[in-house]
Design a protein around this motif. Structure first.
Motif, mmCIF file in Angstrom:
data_model
loop_
_atom_site.group_PDB
_atom_site.id
_atom_site.type_symbol
_atom_site.label_atom_id
_atom_site.label_comp_id
_atom_site.label_asym_id
_atom_site.label_seq_id
_atom_site.Cartn_x
_atom_site.Cartn_y
_atom_site.Cartn_z
ATOM 1 N N GLY A 10 53.105 72.584 54.111
ATOM 2 C CA GLY A 10 52.828 72.759 55.842
ATOM 3 C C GLY A 10 53.322 73.538 57.103
ATOM 4 N N THR A 11 54.708 74.133 56.021
ATOM 5 C CA THR A 11 55.650 74.584 57.369
ATOM 6 C C THR A 11 56.029 75.716 56.848
ATOM 7 O OG1 THR A 11 57.304 73.383 55.817
ATOM 8 C CG2 THR A 11 57.296 72.179 57.475
ATOM 9 N N GLU A 12 55.965 76.537 55.867
ATOM 10 C CA GLU A 12 56.224 77.677 55.416
ATOM 11 C C GLU A 12 55.419 78.739 56.188
ATOM 12 O OE1 GLU A 12 58.248 79.211 53.150
ATOM 13 O OE2 GLU A 12 59.443 78.151 51.883
ATOM 14 N N ILE A 301 47.086 74.820 49.628
ATOM 15 C CA ILE A 301 47.276 75.426 51.168
ATOM 16 C C ILE A 301 46.443 74.885 52.049
ATOM 17 C CG2 ILE A 301 48.062 77.021 52.852
ATOM 18 C CD1 ILE A 301 48.945 78.705 50.581
ATOM 19 N N ALA A 302 45.524 75.310 52.157
ATOM 20 C CA ALA A 302 43.945 74.643 52.685
ATOM 21 C C ALA A 302 43.929 73.255 53.161
ATOM 22 C CB ALA A 302 42.668 75.160 52.191
ATOM 23 N N GLY A 303 43.998 73.033 51.877
ATOM 24 C CA GLY A 303 43.822 71.113 51.647
ATOM 25 C C GLY A 303 44.993 70.592 51.618
ATOM 26 N N TYR A 304 46.384 70.951 52.064
ATOM 27 C CA TYR A 304 47.410 70.226 52.132
ATOM 28 C C TYR A 304 47.564 70.212 54.337
ATOM 29 C CZ TYR A 304 51.391 68.382 53.584
ATOM 30 O OH TYR A 304 52.908 67.595 53.411
ATOM 31 N N ASN A 305 47.389 71.747 54.786
ATOM 32 C CA ASN A 305 47.524 71.964 55.757
ATOM 33 C C ASN A 305 45.480 71.391 56.659
ATOM 34 O OD1 ASN A 305 49.454 73.352 56.762
ATOM 35 N ND2 ASN A 305 49.212 74.538 55.286
ATOM 36 N N TYR A 306 44.479 70.898 55.867
ATOM 37 C CA TYR A 306 43.444 70.030 56.305
ATOM 38 C C TYR A 306 44.111 68.586 56.925
ATOM 39 C CZ TYR A 306 38.436 69.480 57.404
ATOM 40 O OH TYR A 306 37.731 68.966 57.789
ATOM 41 N N GLY A 307 44.383 68.265 55.462
ATOM 42 C CA GLY A 307 44.699 66.787 55.443
ATOM 43 C C GLY A 307 46.029 67.187 56.695
ATOM 44 N N ALA A 308 46.900 67.487 57.199
ATOM 45 C CA ALA A 308 47.713 67.168 58.240
ATOM 46 C C ALA A 308 46.900 68.199 59.529
ATOM 47 C CB ALA A 308 48.771 68.159 57.566
ATOM 48 N N ASN A 309 45.891 68.172 59.936
ATOM 49 C CA ASN A 309 45.102 68.229 61.007
ATOM 50 C C ASN A 309 45.351 69.775 61.703
ATOM 51 O OD1 ASN A 309 43.033 66.575 60.852
ATOM 52 N ND2 ASN A 309 44.862 64.668 61.977
ATOM 53 N N LYS A 310 46.887 70.568 60.703
ATOM 54 C CA LYS A 310 46.816 71.933 61.166
ATOM 55 C C LYS A 310 45.997 72.976 60.780
ATOM 56 C CE LYS A 310 51.578 70.286 60.106
ATOM 57 N NZ LYS A 310 53.457 70.832 59.469
ATOM 58 N N PHE A 311 44.718 72.948 61.819
ATOM 59 C CA PHE A 311 44.135 73.251 61.921
ATOM 60 C C PHE A 311 44.235 75.482 62.310
ATOM 61 C CE2 PHE A 311 41.186 69.696 62.807
ATOM 62 C CZ PHE A 311 41.170 69.199 61.781
ATOM 63 N N GLU A 312 45.376 75.777 62.820
ATOM 64 C CA GLU A 312 45.398 77.301 62.684
ATOM 65 C C GLU A 312 45.964 77.683 61.579
ATOM 66 O OE1 GLU A 312 45.499 79.203 65.444
ATOM 67 O OE2 GLU A 312 44.003 77.838 66.378
ATOM 68 N N ARG A 313 46.498 77.087 60.620
ATOM 69 C CA ARG A 313 47.349 77.836 59.508
ATOM 70 C C ARG A 313 46.488 77.064 58.638
ATOM 71 N NH1 ARG A 313 52.549 77.422 58.284
ATOM 72 N NH2 ARG A 313 52.476 76.392 56.688
ATOM 73 N N VAL A 314 45.426 76.672 58.571
ATOM 74 C CA VAL A 314 43.868 76.325 57.659
ATOM 75 C C VAL A 314 43.744 77.810 57.903
ATOM 76 C CG1 VAL A 314 42.129 75.554 57.141
ATOM 77 C CG2 VAL A 314 43.601 74.342 57.726
ATOM 78 N N ILE A 315 42.899 78.177 59.707
ATOM 79 C CA ILE A 315 43.140 79.608 60.123
ATOM 80 C C ILE A 315 43.440 80.980 59.077
ATOM 81 C CG2 ILE A 315 41.648 81.283 61.982
ATOM 82 C CD1 ILE A 315 41.209 78.602 63.127
#
Length: 446
Positions: A10-12, A301-315
């Motif tokens: 969620g940070t890299e 990557i997509a699963g972790y960031n989606y779970g953390a509500n970091k949608f811009e990173r998912v996109i």
């Protein structure tokens, strides 16, 4: 290629993170694919071209049962990635324990009837005529090792969900390298023929399971299970089943595809056409390794960031994964288009097979540069826990388009119609997946 802790998902920076995740996955898939290719080369030259067709008949059966492990693994790993993203480690542990029990129960339950009804199953998958006997030998021995393979495939996805891609890569390399070494010993040196090829494969699965078990029992894993984690939980089992069914359905369609292709091609061109398809199918598995590697790297990557509500990173992970995979797929496309005859000659010295393979190979790989859009799109919905769209999009390529086309086009174009079905289904499924992925990004993630 260093391993990372799960919170770094969620940070890299996404580009750097995708390389860290995808490169080991690609290397692992490359080695595994090379194993399949070289194994086919060994069998073709040391046993005969009919042996290539025999193994191609057995693969969909054994891989479907083993794919239960992958289905349970990917379904559960989606839960694990999202749980770690939310900081819910207890759910991650319970999910992993449930995955182990489910994999054991399901694979053993399928292997037993698979062995009992072997003489009926093998001809059904195209193991007819001269192909039957070598296929029967290979099938019977390999099925004993399929539960080992299923546990390895399940464990591999969990290792990746933890953010440990280098260990996951090693888990894929071990059975590949050991299989090739054992092939040489059992087939070339000891002259065991199909028995040797089968035992080499089964033993390599066992060695992989030993390594995966060591990983989770050592300090390398964050998931330290206790007895309570193995108790089956109805909500967790239901969620694993819903998400894992996507992978299982995909492999089921792959197995049906092999069944349909082997039978249609046997009727159109006999053992020769089945052997050509076996070579083309091996190359399709091998040449897809970078695309599949990017897809595997993309999932946690997509699963972790989606779970953390970091949608811009998912996109950003979606866009980066598609860009990388399209680039490498284009390189693969050019190699296949330029050197199909040379590739075919690597597998066999049979001049007739070498003559017939290039045209089929060019058609099959005709749309490979765009298919990564379809794979990443379907993987996204699976990664974020949306089982229904993931299932439907996964089935579009081979289920909704390819299998109907392979029955329709040969009526007009004969055997050529079989090969034409590949690029047509690839284009249609990519258009459908691209539409729904774009809609999801616009309406949900933004």
């Amino acid at each position: 290629m260093a391993n990372i802790s799960s919170d770094e998902l969620g940070t890299e920076p996404i580009g750097k993170l995708l390389v860290k995740q995808a490169l080991p996955a690609s290397i692992g898939i490359l080695v595994m694919s090379l194993n399949i290719v070289v194994d086919t080369v060994f069998v073709g030259h040391w046993i005969g071209s009919i042996a290539i067709a025999a193994i191609n008949v057995v693969l969909p059966v054994s891989f479907f049962i083993a794919a239960l492990g992958m289905a349970i693994g990917i379904g559960g790993s989606s839960i694990i990635s999202r749980s770690l993203g939310k900081g819910n480690k207890e759910k991650a542990l319970n999910t992993f324990g449930n995955q182990i029990i489910l994999t054991l129960l399901h694979t053993v339950a399928l292997v037993i009837p698979g062995l009992v009804f072997a003489n009926s199953i093998i001809p059904g998958f195209g193991g007819k005529g001269d192909i039957f006997e070598p296929a029967r030998i290979y099938y019977t021995i390999v099925l004993y090792g399929v539960p080992f393979l299923a546990l390895c495939m399940m464990g591999n996805t969990v290792i990746r969900a933890e953010g440990k891609p280098k260990f996951a890569m090693t888990a894929m390399i071990i059975p590949s390298v050991s299989n090739l070494i054992l092939d040489y010993v059992f087939i070339k040196i000891l002259g065991y023929g199909m028995h040797g090829a089968a035992w080499a494969t089964t033993i390599s699965y066992l060695l992989c399971l030993i390594y995966v078990s060591w990983f989770f029992l050592s300090h390398n894993s964050e998931l330290k299970l206790t007895a309570g984690n193995f108790a089956l939980s109805r909500p967790i089992v239901a969620e694993i089943g819903a998400l894992g069914f996507v992978t299982l359905a995909r492999q089921a369609v792959v197995s049906v595809t092999y069944l349909v292709m082997n039978n249609i091609l046997f009727n159109l061109g006999g053992e020769l056409s089945v052997t050509v398809y076996a070579i083309v199918a091996r190359m399709l598995m091998f040449a897809s390794f970078p695309i599949l590697g990017v897809t595997q790297g993309f999932l946690p990557i997509a699963g972790y960031n989606y779970g953390a509500n970091k949608f811009e990173r998912v996109i950003k992970s979606i866009n980066t994964a598609i860009k990388y995979s399209v680039l490498v797929a284009t390189v693969v496309f050019l190699i296949i288009m330029l050197f199909p005859g040379e590739i075919a000659s690597v597998f066999t010295s049979d001049e007739l097979v070498i003559k017939e393979t290039p045209n089929a190979m060019r058609w099959v790989f005709g749309a490979i540069p765009i298919i990564s859009i379809q794979l990443i799109g379907a993987a996204y919905f699976q990664a974020v826990g949306k089982a229904t769209p993931a299932l439907l999009l996964t089935l579009t390529r081979q289920g909704f388009f390819f299998i109907p086309l392979v029955f329709i086009l040969p009526r007009f174009y004969g055997e050529l119609g079989v090969w034409m079905s590949f690029p047509v289904s690839d284009v249609l499924s990519t258009i459908v997946t691209g539409y729904f992925l774009n809609k999801e990004v616009r309406l949900k993630l933004k």
